[in-house]
Design a protein around this motif. Structure first.
Motif, PDB file in Angstrom:
ATOM      1  N   ASP A 190      51.421 -11.194  81.751  1.00  0.00           N
ATOM      2  CA  ASP A 190      52.549 -11.101  82.682  1.00  0.00           C
ATOM      3  C   ASP A 190      52.668 -12.365  83.524  1.00  0.00           C
ATOM      4  O   ASP A 190      53.771 -12.854  83.778  1.00  0.00           O
ATOM      5  N   ASP A 191      51.521 -12.848  83.993  1.00  0.00           N
ATOM      6  CA  ASP A 191      51.536 -14.060  84.820  1.00  0.00           C
ATOM      7  C   ASP A 191      52.100 -15.238  84.034  1.00  0.00           C
ATOM      8  O   ASP A 191      52.863 -16.048  84.561  1.00  0.00           O
ATOM      9  N   ILE A 192      51.721 -15.330  82.760  1.00  0.00           N
ATOM     10  CA  ILE A 192      52.229 -16.438  81.932  1.00  0.00           C
ATOM     11  C   ILE A 192      53.753 -16.350  81.833  1.00  0.00           C
ATOM     12  O   ILE A 192      54.461 -17.344  82.028  1.00  0.00           O
ATOM     13  N   GLU A 194      55.760 -15.014  83.823  1.00  0.00           N
ATOM     14  CA  GLU A 194      56.410 -15.174  85.125  1.00  0.00           C
ATOM     15  C   GLU A 194      56.305 -16.602  85.655  1.00  0.00           C
ATOM     16  O   GLU A 194      57.193 -17.095  86.326  1.00  0.00           O
ATOM     17  N   GLU A 195      55.212 -17.300  85.325  1.00  0.00           N
ATOM     18  CA  GLU A 195      54.911 -18.543  86.026  1.00  0.00           C
ATOM     19  C   GLU A 195      55.147 -19.812  85.202  1.00  0.00           C
ATOM     20  O   GLU A 195      55.142 -20.904  85.749  1.00  0.00           O
ATOM     21  N   VAL A 196      55.305 -19.654  83.912  1.00  0.00           N
ATOM     22  CA  VAL A 196      55.269 -20.828  83.036  1.00  0.00           C
ATOM     23  C   VAL A 196      56.663 -21.125  82.500  1.00  0.00           C
ATOM     24  O   VAL A 196      57.418 -20.208  82.187  1.00  0.00           O
ATOM     25  N   ARG A 197      56.981 -22.405  82.406  1.00  0.00           N
ATOM     26  CA  ARG A 197      58.344 -22.791  82.019  1.00  0.00           C
ATOM     27  C   ARG A 197      58.659 -22.411  80.579  1.00  0.00           C
ATOM     28  O   ARG A 197      59.708 -21.890  80.289  1.00  0.00           O
ATOM     29  N   ASP A 198      57.743 -22.705  79.657  1.00  0.00           N
ATOM     30  CA  ASP A 198      57.961 -22.358  78.244  1.00  0.00           C
ATOM     31  C   ASP A 198      56.732 -21.597  77.755  1.00  0.00           C
ATOM     32  O   ASP A 198      55.782 -22.193  77.218  1.00  0.00           O
ATOM     33  N   ALA A 201      55.328 -22.346  74.068  1.00  0.00           N
ATOM     34  CA  ALA A 201      54.646 -23.628  73.896  1.00  0.00           C
ATOM     35  C   ALA A 201      53.319 -23.629  74.651  1.00  0.00           C
ATOM     36  O   ALA A 201      52.310 -24.171  74.177  1.00  0.00           O
ATOM     37  N   TYR A 202      53.313 -22.988  75.790  1.00  0.00           N
ATOM     38  CA  TYR A 202      52.116 -22.938  76.634  1.00  0.00           C
ATOM     39  C   TYR A 202      50.973 -22.192  75.930  1.00  0.00           C
ATOM     40  O   TYR A 202      49.825 -22.643  75.917  1.00  0.00           O
ATOM     41  N   SER A 205      49.497 -24.315  73.210  1.00  0.00           N
ATOM     42  CA  SER A 205      48.695 -25.400  73.748  1.00  0.00           C
ATOM     43  C   SER A 205      47.359 -24.887  74.293  1.00  0.00           C
ATOM     44  O   SER A 205      46.304 -25.478  74.058  1.00  0.00           O
ATOM     45  N   MET A 206      47.394 -23.772  75.031  1.00  0.00           N
ATOM     46  CA  MET A 206      46.160 -23.239  75.609  1.00  0.00           C
ATOM     47  C   MET A 206      45.223 -22.722  74.516  1.00  0.00           C
ATOM     48  O   MET A 206      44.011 -22.833  74.621  1.00  0.00           O
TER      49      MET A 206
END
Lengths: 504, 364
Positions: A190-192, A194-198, A201-202, A205-206
């Protein structure tokens, strides 16, 4: 009446109706439009009788893009009837990149738009399978209203967490792996979002960042391979080894890790044992590979670019060999393997000019492109003229000047909305003492009302003023400056700073 | 010279001891737990000595249970490879994007013949190839480690997804630039230019809980950008969203983030830290930049009961005095010359006392 087209909502599995379909996969690379046109046309020639000439137009290296596209459209019209899917396209969203294209990417961007339009029209008529593992808003809009049925069986299983469904299908296996292996907590999903632009892609990458080091090395190596590859004892041209000792060996355990982590996914629509790196992951990892392991990456491309028995290879393999050849930077090999199009040579010519300052060499490549490949390639004409001009020390000979002028003029004629091409054409005319006044005034009036007036004006004016100065016509330059000063102050302040420093 | 004297506090079954080591450039925390286990957060050197390693040896630690590398700034990572080689931790938490950064920098360092840097980076990579090495990226809410039947807990509180994303985008922009441009930028960084705030954006923060007492180790986490999702504001926002706001309330102590700089002082978090009782503030200074700075010391005065600085820089006393602090006497260790301050945390009485070495400074 053709079988209605079907939309598959993830990496597809083989539907019975697609047994003999031509399967096209979009890689997100610049050569996609040409590569896909060639492969589709070659297939259509086998299912649409009596249209060999049209297919030949699509396959000929000398064909202009517009000719190819028109031939492909006509070929596709011949597929109106049929009880099976005749073509499948995986990840068509790769033809709808949302970012504004760079200067070098513009031709590919436009060709992608063209091909999208032709394919979507064909999809509307039926007979296609579309799989969208990486959906984009652009294509969402474009297929809105197209006759297409969602294949309910393809709706991917979404695990207990409903938030997973908000990630693209190609990312869900990776997200699941991150959670199942304890790399991220379920509550972070949920945090991802809510908080991450894409978020997509994030996550990729992670996940890459948490792979074991040897698996990251393997991922970077395998990212040079675009086409789905057989994975059993080897991955395509990569051999499995316990202790890899050459760049074309990877550890089996690393391949398995990449499969579990969603960095290699099954490509069941072609062959059940084929695996492929999804476009989003490959694009990211290949960029890292070029940055981190440039030498290794080039060596891998070299190993994959062998043109031994080139003519016996299927078309798709020939195109891949040509692609790898281009990535090695080897002009001769790239030229030899350019059987269907010369588009990849452009990058090599640009590299010669930009990085090696070999302007004569670059001009020779661009000349080759407009002579032996697509003669309507405005970019190649423009940079033929530009590199010839850069290669010329002192005043050019009449023959050289005529070639430069003809190249600039052709580029402008082929792409007459391009202010830089027009500016360089007029700039060279100015340098040669030819009249430019009327064309200059007319263009300035047009560009003044353009939505990109500032960019257009800057690109257009600078080469003209430079040309006037080089041609000893500073007084004429000053007159033009005086007449258009107010507009230039607003739209092209840097040009003004160079050519008329100080207050008015 | 003896770094650690005989009266240096040691843990016992009721007590945990926190040691903050910081010679002026560099920072490391050693947690000695009641059950005899040890945690190291970051590494620093003093002359040729690896301070946390020397302390672990002095305390008789034969194993290291958990190591946290908060972020990729040299004053927090110099000596990491030595610890990894001599006392391989059972678990290692690393900052997000560590692998991507390491792959890239190791390659770059190798090409530039910076063999020692390359060796350090590769050594860490070699450790991370161990079975646990690939599962230990620490970030807000994703790592917890506890022991002694739940008597204590260590948890990661930063960076948030938002800050990881910020750093990721900056890193990718850098990584994906063309080679000559990238090399030129890295050379500038090597020669001392600031790499921007990316390393600090990635910083891990750690919360240590012993019974009802909590100590916050703030890494180099900053207040963040304008977005309420960034830095300390973002962490607090998520804690409140997840009904964990109490974790920030009434702390026993706070290791000042980013060496006590104003850019890391977030009033909203400190309001909670000192809601009904004032915590002890600990700082490992960064002397070249005069950290902790005067403004932070002034802000802290009404919020913290003591200020402990592991190794004072020249201007510190003037800054502290201007902020309303006065030197505190007592609890200074005899025979310990290492630049350190520390806490004794008693689980039974729920009390925390401080101590300091002779080279440190303590204020009240």
């Amino acid at each position: 009446m053709a079988l209605p087209s079907s939309l598959l909502l993830a990496e597809p599995q083989v539907p019975k109706t697609a047994a003999s379909a031509c399967v096209l996969r979009v890689y997100g690379d610049q050569d996609d439009p040409l590569r896909l046109t060639v492969l589709l046309a070659e297939h259509l020639a086998t299912v649409v009788a009596g249209r060999d000439a049209l297919a030949q137009t699509c396959l000929s290296p000398r064909s202009a893009w517009k000719e190819r596209l028109a031939a492909l459209s006509e070929l596709l019209l011949g597929t109106r009837n049929g009880s099976a899917h005749y073509a499948a396209i995986i990840d068509p969203d790769g033809l709808a990149r949302s970012k504004k294209p760079s200067w070098e990417d513009r031709a590919s961007y436009r060709m992608s738009q063209d091909l999208r339009r032709v394919v979507i029209e064909a999809v509307d008529r039926g007979g296609w399978l579309i799989a969208r593992p990486n959906p984009s808003p652009t294509l969402d809009d474009e297929i809105d209203g197209v006759q297409i049925e969602v294949d309910e069986g393809s709706i991917p299983h979404v695990a207990a967490e409903p938030a997973y469904a908000r990630f693209a299908p190609d990312v869900r296996p990776t997200l699941t792996w991150l959670i199942e292996t304890g790399r991220i907590a379920v509550k972070q999903v949920d945090d991802i979002l809510e908080e991450v632009r894409d978020p997509n892609a994030y996550v990729v990458s992670m996940a890459y960042d948490t792979l074991p080091e040897t698996a990251r090395i393997a991922a970077r190596a395998l990212s040079v391979v675009r086409a789905p590859s057989h994975a059993n004892g080897s991955y395509g041209a990569f051999k499995w080894a316990d202790q890899p000792s050459v760049p074309t060996e990877v550890r089996r355990a690393d391949v398995l890790t990449l499969q579990r982590a969603g960095f290699l996914v099954p490509d069941d629509l072609r062959r059940s044992s084929d695996w492929v790196m999804p476009r989003r992951a490959r694009s990211f990892i290949e960029s890292l590979a070029r940055s981190i392991d440039a030498g290794v990456t080039t060596a891998l491309h070299r190993a994959l670019a062998s043109d031994a028995q080139f003519d016996e290879q299927p078309t798709e393999s020939q195109i891949e060999i040509h692609h790898h050849a281009a990535r090695t930077g080897n002009v001769d090999l790239t030229r030899r393997t350019a059987k269907y199009f010369g588009f990849e040579l452009r990058a090599l010519a640009t590299e010669r000019s930009r990085s090696h300052h070999d302007y004569e060499g670059a001009a020779a490549l661009f000349r080759d492109l407009v002579t032996n490949f697509d003669q309507t390639d405005a970019y190649a004409w423009e940079y033929l003229g530009y590199n010839l001009a850069l290669a010329t020390k002192g005043p050019p000979s009449d023959a050289r000047a005529a070639e430069i002028l003809a190249a600039y003029e052709t580029a402008h004629r082929l792409d007459n909305h391009n202010p830089l091409y027009f500016g360089r054409f007029l700039g060279f005319r100015a340098q040669r003492g030819l009249d430019i006044r009327a064309q200059f005034e007319g263009a300035m009036q047009r560009y003044a009302s353009h939505s990109d007036a500032s960019d257009f004006m800057s690109w257009f004016v600078k080469p003209i003023f430079d040309g006037l100065v080089r041609g000893g016509r500073s007084q004429e330059r000053d007159e033009l400056l005086h007449n258009w000063r107010a507009l230039l102050e607003w739209c092209a302040p840097k040009v003004l700073e160079k050519h008329a420093p100080g207050p008015a | 010279m003896t770094l650690f004297g005989p009266d240096l506090p040691r843990p016992n079954p009721d007590e945990a001891v926190v040691y903050l080591l910081g010679p002026g450039v560099g920072e490391s925390i050693v947690l000695a737990l009641p059950d005899g286990r040890f945690v190291v957060i970051d590494v620093c050197r003093h002359s040729q000595t690896n301070l946390p390693l020397a302390l672990l040896d002095h305390l008789g630690a034969t194993t290291l249970e958990l190591m946290v590398v908060t972020h990729p700034d040299l004053d927090h990572v110099r000596g990491v490879a030595e610890i990894i080689n001599k006392k391989p931790p059972e678990e290692l938490w690393r900052y997000p994007l560590e692998a991507s950064i390491r792959d890239f920098l190791a390659d770059w360092a190798g090409r530039r013949r910076l063999k020692s840097v390359e060796a350090d980076l590769r050594a860490m990579g070699a450790y991370l190839r161990s079975p646990k090495g690939d599962v230990s990226t620490a970030a807000y809410g994703n790592r917890e480690w506890s022991g002694d039947a739940g008597k204590y807990k260590v948890r990661a509180l930063a960076p948030t997804e938002y800050d990881k994303d910020r750093a990721h985008r900056v890193l990718m922009r850098r990584l994906l630039k063309n080679k000559p441009e990238l090399d030129a930028w890295l050379d500038k960084v090597r020669q001392g230019a600031s790499p921007g705030d990316s390393p600090n954006v990635l910083s891990v923060a750690v919360l240590f809980e012993l019974g009802t007492q909590r100590v916050l180790f703030g890494g180099d986490v900053l207040t963040g950008g304008r977005s309420p999702k960034s830095g300390w504001k973002g962490i607090l926002r998520l804690l409140l969203k997840h009904n964990l706001g109490h974790l920030f309330e009434d702390l026993a102590a706070v290791k000042l983030p980013h060496h006590g700089s104003s850019s890391a002082f977030e009033p909203a978090t400190w309001k909670l830290h000192s809601k009904s009782t004032k915590p002890i503030a600990l700082a490992a200074p960064f002397s070249p930049s005069g950290l902790p700075d005067e403004a932070t010391l002034k802000h802290l005065r009404p919020l913290a009961r003591n200020l402990l600085v592991s190794s004072p820089h020249n201007a510190l006393h003037a800054f502290a005095t201007a902020g309303g602090w006065a030197l505190a006497n007592g609890k200074v260790l005899d025979g310990t010359t290492a630049p350190l301050v520390g806490l004794r945390m008693n689980a039974k009485t729920s009390t925390t006392d401080w101590f300091a070495s002779k080279s440190a400074a303590a204020f009240a």
